[in-house]
Design a protein around this motif. Structure first.
Motif, mmCIF file in Angstrom:
data_model
loop_
_atom_site.group_PDB
_atom_site.id
_atom_site.type_symbol
_atom_site.label_atom_id
_atom_site.label_comp_id
_atom_site.label_asym_id
_atom_site.label_seq_id
_atom_site.Cartn_x
_atom_site.Cartn_y
_atom_site.Cartn_z
ATOM 1 N N SER A 185 0.820 -1.156 0.027
ATOM 2 C CA SER A 185 0.254 0.127 0.026
ATOM 3 C C SER A 185 1.072 1.278 0.022
ATOM 4 N N VAL A 186 0.849 2.085 -0.979
ATOM 5 C CA VAL A 186 1.212 3.179 -1.026
ATOM 6 C C VAL A 186 0.904 4.281 0.033
ATOM 7 N N THR A 187 1.584 4.934 0.776
ATOM 8 C CA THR A 187 1.249 5.805 2.012
ATOM 9 C C THR A 187 1.752 7.201 1.778
ATOM 10 N N ALA A 188 2.646 7.319 1.043
ATOM 11 C CA ALA A 188 3.287 8.745 0.902
ATOM 12 C C ALA A 188 4.115 8.766 -0.378
ATOM 13 N N ALA A 189 3.846 9.974 -1.047
ATOM 14 C CA ALA A 189 4.652 10.025 -2.281
ATOM 15 C C ALA A 189 5.020 11.713 -2.341
ATOM 16 N N GLN A 190 6.290 11.726 -3.313
ATOM 17 C CA GLN A 190 6.450 13.216 -3.407
ATOM 18 C C GLN A 190 7.530 13.197 -5.005
ATOM 19 N N TYR A 191 6.970 14.318 -5.739
ATOM 20 C CA TYR A 191 7.667 14.164 -7.254
ATOM 21 C C TYR A 191 8.633 15.341 -6.950
ATOM 22 N N HIS A 192 9.830 15.336 -7.580
ATOM 23 C CA HIS A 192 10.793 16.419 -7.605
ATOM 24 C C HIS A 192 10.917 16.688 -9.171
ATOM 25 N N LYS A 193 10.339 18.055 -9.360
ATOM 26 C CA LYS A 193 10.088 18.597 -10.834
ATOM 27 C C LYS A 193 11.561 18.769 -11.467
ATOM 28 N N ARG A 194 12.655 19.188 -10.666
ATOM 29 C CA ARG A 194 13.936 19.435 -11.375
ATOM 30 C C ARG A 194 14.679 18.325 -12.005
ATOM 31 N N ILE A 195 14.686 17.226 -11.113
ATOM 32 C CA ILE A 195 15.398 16.048 -11.334
ATOM 33 C C ILE A 195 14.536 14.951 -11.937
ATOM 34 N N MET A 243 12.168 13.010 -10.590
ATOM 35 C CA MET A 243 12.129 11.923 -9.795
ATOM 36 C C MET A 243 10.987 11.734 -8.777
ATOM 37 N N LEU A 244 10.813 10.688 -8.614
ATOM 38 C CA LEU A 244 9.253 10.341 -7.751
ATOM 39 C C LEU A 244 9.823 9.499 -6.761
ATOM 40 N N VAL A 245 9.558 9.897 -5.370
ATOM 41 C CA VAL A 245 9.703 9.000 -4.438
ATOM 42 C C VAL A 245 8.443 8.466 -3.872
ATOM 43 N N VAL A 246 8.558 7.174 -3.781
ATOM 44 C CA VAL A 246 7.148 6.513 -3.093
ATOM 45 C C VAL A 246 7.310 5.710 -1.968
ATOM 46 N N ALA A 247 6.764 5.741 -0.877
ATOM 47 C CA ALA A 247 6.883 5.227 0.235
ATOM 48 C C ALA A 247 5.533 4.069 0.604
ATOM 49 N N PHE A 248 6.006 2.906 1.322
ATOM 50 C CA PHE A 248 4.774 2.059 1.463
ATOM 51 C C PHE A 248 4.637 1.712 2.866
ATOM 52 N N ALA A 249 3.603 0.994 2.936
ATOM 53 C CA ALA A 249 3.171 0.576 4.477
ATOM 54 C C ALA A 249 4.164 -0.392 5.130
ATOM 55 N N SER A 250 4.817 -1.015 4.115
ATOM 56 C CA SER A 250 5.979 -2.011 4.774
ATOM 57 C C SER A 250 7.315 -1.419 5.280
ATOM 58 N N GLY A 251 7.389 0.015 4.880
ATOM 59 C CA GLY A 251 8.616 0.572 5.550
ATOM 60 C C GLY A 251 9.623 0.808 4.367
ATOM 61 N N ASP A 252 9.425 0.211 3.183
ATOM 62 C CA ASP A 252 10.221 0.600 2.190
ATOM 63 C C ASP A 252 9.809 1.590 1.354
ATOM 64 N N PHE A 253 10.873 2.185 0.710
ATOM 65 C CA PHE A 253 10.572 3.142 -0.271
ATOM 66 C C PHE A 253 11.358 3.084 -1.538
ATOM 67 N N SER A 268 5.185 10.048 5.936
ATOM 68 C CA SER A 268 5.527 11.255 5.260
ATOM 69 C C SER A 268 6.816 10.983 4.633
ATOM 70 N N VAL A 269 7.062 11.839 3.427
ATOM 71 C CA VAL A 269 8.149 11.697 2.573
ATOM 72 C C VAL A 269 8.401 13.082 2.116
ATOM 73 N N ALA A 270 9.553 13.681 2.040
ATOM 74 C CA ALA A 270 9.933 14.966 1.389
ATOM 75 C C ALA A 270 11.167 14.911 0.974
ATOM 76 N N MET A 271 11.670 15.832 -0.202
ATOM 77 C CA MET A 271 12.709 15.956 -0.655
ATOM 78 C C MET A 271 13.275 17.537 -0.580
ATOM 79 N N ASN A 272 14.575 17.648 -0.402
ATOM 80 C CA ASN A 272 15.032 18.992 -0.544
ATOM 81 C C ASN A 272 15.150 19.612 -1.997
ATOM 82 N N GLN A 273 15.595 20.775 -1.976
ATOM 83 C CA GLN A 273 15.453 21.446 -3.453
ATOM 84 C C GLN A 273 16.472 20.855 -4.360
#
Length: 788
Positions: free
Chosen positions: A237-247, A249-259, A283-288
């Motif tokens: 199950s996907v629980t958090a995600a964030q897309y970084h526009k400049r690079i 890249m998409l980071v997807v986190a799951f309920a199993s503790g993996d990303f 929750s997941v976040a990426m810096n600039q």
């Protein structure tokens, strides 16, 4: 009851606190009635109380430790070096470059869940779980504006120019707001007032049929990524995600503790993956720059900042995922040790606010902490039947002390020499005495007829005095060396919950189950004072309580007490939301601190909200709600302290489990349901000159410096009066902690101690907190410079 007044505007806050009423503005109390003892307050007591409140007890909330992350959005600052995350109803800021953390002095009525940062990096918008939005200025650390939406806020985003922000709430509407009249980046202003007329600033999103010239935008799906293929065909199950526009890249986190990190240019090809926990990533976040990513695990209270290119941790912090039980300052005041119900012992740096070591050898809840006098080892007791000693130089468990038969240890203490360790048991009602050097059990002290709740050695050098109290309603005074039987046995009015010894060893204080604090002379056994402070605890009414808050208060008591460094005051807390400071000589309440205003906890209000009551007056919280299988019941059983923590509606009650004063006297800490709260003195705003006349002006001092009319430090110090000596020494002890001019301040401190050493030695009990603070700062600089 106030008997008289005389004009004195400085005493108004003190009068309001002591009488718990409304004070007459600009008046000073001549005689009061003590709320703790009921006896009239004499003018001398009134003057002492007035002086203490003016200077000594201006403690303010300074930091939150022990809890790193609770639930909600984690965001980066625009420079990418700072992580901002909610911790309950507070917000913590983690500076990754300087390795420091601090908590904003802002407290919400409910837990924060959603955060958004403006493009200028100054304005922060935070939403509570009940739908109230706060606009916060990070420079001034205060709330500029509040807006209530009465619906949970799911997401908040700023427009690129920072003039608008959009939010989503439960009813599906989208509102746009203009929080400031001009762009702060253009004007160079940090704090711009918000518009008062809300209706003028609210604009609806235009519809296509209203503006025929509005260009139409069409989107089409380029590709679709199935997460199961990246997780080894596991259903996740996907629980958090964030897309970084400049690079891209998409980071997807799951309920199993993996990303996983996916490359959107290559149709979602996996670039990087990692497992950081066995619990859900919330929750997941990426810096600039896209180099660092922050991930939060709510169930464990874990915050991780990961650099995916070098595959290394930038930050990895985790608090106690259960309640904290005990907390204690180190002898030099630089560190704090905590023990929790999760069986872990953590050490926190007071300088950086980070945990730098965790001991997990205990298999049950930690019930007691004690530092050796040198501060090189820490002794802990646990319900797993062991007392362990940890080396703070090599960070290892070097001694494990056990009893002749299995027992649960409820408290621990160590003598001033660091040779003897004593621990009280819950089931055998005995006190066990070990030698720390050999690990051998020396004596078993019997005499208590109930579980031993607290035990403490005297901190005086060469003293073997030890006191203990338990549920048998007695306080026993022991000589740990000469005799195995108690020297004195003092009867109490109720079961004893906590005992402590004054720093000079000439008085003990005991907190009992009937809400009283009683002071005794350990040598004679005579009572020297009594404080009835049950009404100061501040207990409320839980949703499922059938009795009023006033009736509920009669069952509350203090569970933790400790003396101040000078021995004149007593810090007390327990089964309530308030921490109280009492004057021992006057038996008066000096100040009361409310540790939290978080309505996400239970029993915070005195009355039950009308929304939780049915039309016929029935409390809806008392109605059982069963699931489809008729197995789980949401209401907790009568008399239980905790509900089913697996339920989403679980609401704990605020409790103060342990208190500790810093050896410097400038701060104290409380382990609560909210976390480890640190309160410290902040006198930077206070202007309190000594013997100031018209010739002492900044311009006159600058003129003397231009004329090079200055003397050496030794000449200046030798001509100082005693009043100035203690003031200058207190200033140096505080300033040397954060200054770069270490040599200059060290030279002044050396000259003061050398020239006025005899006078300072005679007044050492009164200025012990200043000397401890000076020692703490010097040891800190010595530790840092010795590595260089």
């Amino acid at each position: 009851m106030v008997l008289g007044y005389d004009p004195d505007p400085l005493f108004t806050p003190a009068l309001r606190e002591v009488t718990r009423g409304e004070a007459v503005p600009g008046c000073r109390a001549v005689a009061l009635q003590s709320p703790s003892t009921g006896r009239p307050v004499t003018p001398n007591q009134n003057d002492r109380l007035h002086q203490a409140l003016d200077m000594k007890f201006t403690y303010k909330f300074s930091n939150l430790l022990g809890t790193v992350y609770r639930l909600g959005d984690i965001i980066f600052s625009h420079d990418g070096n700072t992580v901002i995350c909610p911790v309950g109803n507070k917000i913590s800021v983690y500076d990754l470059r300087n390795n420091r953390a601090h908590t904003l002095p802002i407290e919400a009525r409910y837990n924060y869940t959603t955060l958004a940062l403006a493009p200028n990096g100054i304005i922060l918008i935070a939403a509570e779980e009940d739908g109230e939005v706060h606009i916060i200025n990070l420079n001034f650390r205060n709330v500029l504006y509040r807006k209530r939406f009465n619906r949970p806020i799911k997401s908040i985003k700023f427009s690129p120019d920072g003039k608008h922000f959009a939010l989503t709430k439960e009813n599906g509407e989208k509102d746009l707001y203009k929080p400031k009249a001009k762009n702060a980046a253009d004007e160079g202003e940090d704090d711009i007032p918000l518009p008062e007329d809300e209706e003028k600033t609210t604009t609806k999103e235009p519809k296509e049929e209203d503006d025929p010239e509005l260009p139409k935008v069409f989107y089409k799906r380029r590709f679709r990524v199935f997460m199961d293929t990246h997780m080894g065909k596991r259903k996740v199950s996907v629980t958090a995600a964030q897309y970084h526009k400049r690079i891209n890249m998409l980071v997807v986190a799951f309920a199993s503790g993996d990303f996983v990190m996916l490359d959107m240019k290559d149709k979602g090809a996996i670039v990087h993956s990692l497992n950081i926990s066995n619990q859900t990533i919330t929750s997941v976040a990426m810096n600039q720059s896209g180099d660092w990513m922050a991930l939060g695990v709510s169930s464990l209270g874990q915050l991780v900042v990961w650099e995916w290119q070098s595959e290394s941790f930038i930050l990895k912090q985790q608090g106690h995922f259960n309640n904290m039980r005990v907390v204690l300052y180190s002898p030099d005041g630089q560190n704090l040790a905590t023990g929790g119900e999760d069986g872990k012992v953590k050490l926190w740096s007071c300088q950086t606010s980070f945990c730098f070591v965790t001991f997990s050898e205990h298999t049950a809840a930690v019930t007691g902490l004690a530092f050796t006098q040198s501060g090189r080892a820490i002794i802990t007791s646990s319900l797993d039947g062991t007392v362990r000693a940890f080396d703070l130089t090599r960070y290892r468990n070097f001694k494990t002390l056990t009893s002749t038969r299995p027992t649960q240890f409820s408290c621990v203490t160590v003598d001033c020499s660091g040779e003897l360790v004593a621990s009280g048991s819950q089931d055998s009602h005995d006190i066990y005495l070990w030698s720390l050097q050999t690990g051998r059990l020396l004596e078993v002290l019997a005499g208590h007829q109930g579980p031993v709740s607290s035990v403490q050695f005297s901190s005086q050098p060469g003293s073997t005095l030890m006191v203990s109290t338990g549920w048998d309603g007695t306080v026993k005074v022991w000589d740990a060396i000469s005799n195995t039987t108690s020297k004195e046995s003092i009867g109490l009015s109720s079961d004893g919950l906590c005992v402590c010894i004054r720093p000079d060893g000439k008085q003990i204080a005991v907190a009992t189950m009937d809400g009283q604090i009683t002071m005794f002379n350990p040598s004679t056994g005579q009572q020297e004072g009594n404080i009835t402070g049950r009404n100061d605890l501040g207990a409320g009414r839980a949703d499922a309580d059938k009795i009023t808050a006033k009736k509920n208060l009669q069952a509350k008591s203090f569970t933790s007490i400790c003396y101040s460094s000078d021995g004149k005051c007593l810090l007390a807390g327990g089964q309530g939301k308030n921490v109280c400071i009492y004057s021992i000589d006057d038996e008066l309440l000096i100040k009361k601190f409310e540790v939290t205003q978080n309505r996400s906890f239970d029993a915070m209000d005195d009355i039950i909200n009308r929304r939780k009551m049915a039309e016929n007056g029935i409390n809806l919280s008392l109605i059982e709600e069963r699931d489809n299988n008729n197995e789980k019941v949401a209401i907790k059983l009568p008399g239980t302290r905790q509900g089913d923590m697996s339920l989403r509606a679980f609401r704990p009650e605020v409790r103060v489990s342990c208190l500790t004063f810093s050896p410097t006297g400038r701060s104290w800490a409380a382990s609560t349901t909210e976390g480890l709260l640190v309160y410290s003195l902040d006198n930077n705003w206070l202007f309190d000159p000594l013997d100031l006349d018209f010739s002492n002006t900044p311009s006159a001092i600058k003129q003397k410096l231009k004329e090079k009319d200055y003397s050496t430090v030794n000449v200046v110090v030798s001509n100082l009066t005693q009043l100035y000596v203690e003031g200058v020494l207190a200033y140096i002890a505080e300033a040397i902690e954060s200054t770069r001019h270490i040599g200059l301040y060290s030279h002044w401190a050396t000259a003061l101690v050398t020239s006025h050493g005899n006078n300072l030695k005679t007044r050492s009990p009164q200025i012990m907190s200043v000397l401890n603070g000076l020692q703490k700062s010097i040891v800190l600089h010595h530790t840092n410079l010795s590595k260089v």
